[in-house]
Design a protein around this motif. Structure first.
Motif, short mmCIF file in Angstrom:
data_model
loop_
_atom_site.label_atom_id
_atom_site.label_comp_id
_atom_site.label_asym_id
_atom_site.label_seq_id
_atom_site.Cartn_x
_atom_site.Cartn_y
_atom_site.Cartn_z
N THR A 1 0.83 -1.20 0.00
CA THR A 1 0.00 0.00 0.00
C THR A 1 0.87 1.25 0.00
N TYR B 1 -3.08 6.99 1.50
CA TYR B 1 -2.74 5.84 2.33
C TYR B 1 -3.91 5.47 3.25
N GLU C 1 -6.92 4.07 1.32
CA GLU C 1 -6.71 2.67 0.95
C GLU C 1 -6.90 1.74 2.15
N LYS C 2 -6.37 2.12 3.30
CA LYS C 2 -6.50 1.28 4.49
C LYS C 2 -7.97 1.18 4.93
#
Length: 69
Positions: free
Chosen positions: A7, A52, A55-56
């Motif tokens: 990621t 980030y 995405e998480k």
């Protein structure tokens, strides 16, 4: 779910591309390479962090995922 390194690597490569494009646009618009790089740096860091975490967050949401049979 993805490995954290994957990621982060995706986020870094995406932001590197964006940084180069933003710097060129900012330089053209502002007429100053120093100001263009400064603005691009700020925007890139903000984009990196938000990408980030986006995405998480989506990695935890199962809605819309296809299951393997």
């Amino acid at each position: 779910m993805e490995d954290k390194k994957r990621t982060l690597t995706k986020a870094l490569t995406w932001q590197a591309i964006g940084f180069v494009l933003m710097t060129a646009i900012n330089y053209f618009y502002l007429g100053s390479l120093r100001e263009g790089v400064g603005l691009s740096t700020l925007l890139t860091l903000m984009g990196l962090v938000s990408y980030y975490w986006h995405e998480k967050l989506w990695a935890r949401i199962s809605w819309g995922r296809l299951t393997k049979n």
